[in-house]
Write an enzyme that holds these catalytic residues in place. Structure first.
Site: not given
Ligand code: PSU
Ligand code: MN
Length: 303
Positions: A25, A160
């Protein structure tokens, strides 16, 4: 082939010959890391993919064209431009294409373009998910919807804990997205190897991952698969240090009224600043580690 899509010659050749290709990406380049580490990492991760037997295809939108495979100059441009490049999620693609401008692809749009190009394995750092407080903000990343509808395997280091990991897993379950733990029973939390949440299936080899992905595809399912690969022990961060930085960043984001697509880049940048760059080093290393697993799995898928 889609009229807006350009596949780089090396990538097109590999795909035509049935050789392994791994997508990467570009929001991680423009919004996920500072310059020049972002460009250095993007180029190095391509090398890691090559070393493990696959062809890298970094994905972005350049001048309104959907690109599967970028030149060094294009990667450098996205890295230098940073936040000036539009962070492109699914809802942003039509206007970016119509206006002929640049867009940095998130996990969502990288999956979309990879699938259009015929690439089925994608390596990144972390995915978006259900944000903490989503029960009132409704902030749920489009990445989860995309995993629910696009048949690409995404190899990441978990999510995260700026996110609500429990709710993120619930959402993925609803969408029918299998969450694999590579060599682990526990969902990794990006900077740390553990999160306290279990994965759906532990998988210990690229062969097994490829077999599961093939089965999913042959069942006719159109959704993706999430592979979570823990950060190597030597680069993992101290949980207390990272948790303190995340709490501080979340508090500031609420105080400053940060919303929508700005939330994730804001939190990532603040956590990196608050941990004095240690988290950046961990972030870089876990991307290399994911690229290796993705490449080895792409090789298996081509057998
Ligand atoms: N999480 C990270 N690093 C990243 C991102 C997420 O640890 O670079 C980026 C990815 O491109 C991901 C996007 O797809 O943020 C999710 O943004 P949002 O939460 O706005 O959907
Ligand atoms: Mn969001």
């Amino acid at each position: 082939m889609n009229k807006y899509l350009d596949i780089a010659p090396e990538v097109a050749q590999a795909l035509a010959e049935g050789k392994p290709v791994v997508a990467l990406e570009s929001t991680i380049i423009s919004h996920g890391m500072p310059y020049p580490q972002n460009v250095e990492t993007a180029l190095k991760v391509e090398e890691v993919i090559r070393e493990n037997g696959a062809v890298p295809a970094t994905i972005a939108i350049i001048g309104g064209r959907l690109k599967a495979g970028l030149s060094k100059e294009e990667i450098d441009h996205l890295g230098k431009a940073g936040h000036a490049v539009t962070k492109a999620s699914r809802r942003d693609m039509p206007s970016i294409v119509a206006r002929g401008i640049d867009g940095a692809t998130t996990v969502t749009t990288t999956m979309i373009i990879a699938h259009m190009a015929g690439i089925s394995v994608f390596a990144t750092g972390g995915i978006g998910g259900v944000h903490r407080g989503a029960e009132t903000t409704m902030d749920i990343s489009a990445d989860l919807e995309e995993l629910g509808q696009t048949p690409v395997m995404v190899v990441c280091a978990g999510a995260k804990s700026i996110l609500d990991l429990g709710l993120t897993l619930e959402y993925l379950e609803t969408k029918g997205v299998p969450v694999m733990g590579f060599g682990t029973d526990e969902l990794p939390a990006f900077y740390t190897r553990k999160s306290g949440f279990g994965v759906d299936y532990r998988v210990d080899t690229p062969e097994e991952l490829a077999a599961m992905f093939k089965a999913q595809r042959e069942l006719g399912f159109k959704n993706g698969m999430l592979v979570t690969n823990p950060i190597p022990e030597e680069y993992a961060m101290d949980k207390a240090v990272i948790d303190a930085a995340i709490d501080q960043a979340l508090k500031e984001s609420v105080e400053q009224g940060i919303k929508g697509k700005e939330t994730t880049p804001f939190l990532l940048a603040r956590v990196s600043e608050l941990t004095g760059g240690d988290s950046l080093d961990s972030n870089i290393q876990l991307v290399f580690n994911n690229a290796k697993v993705a490449a080895l799995t792409a090789v298996e898928l081509c057998k």
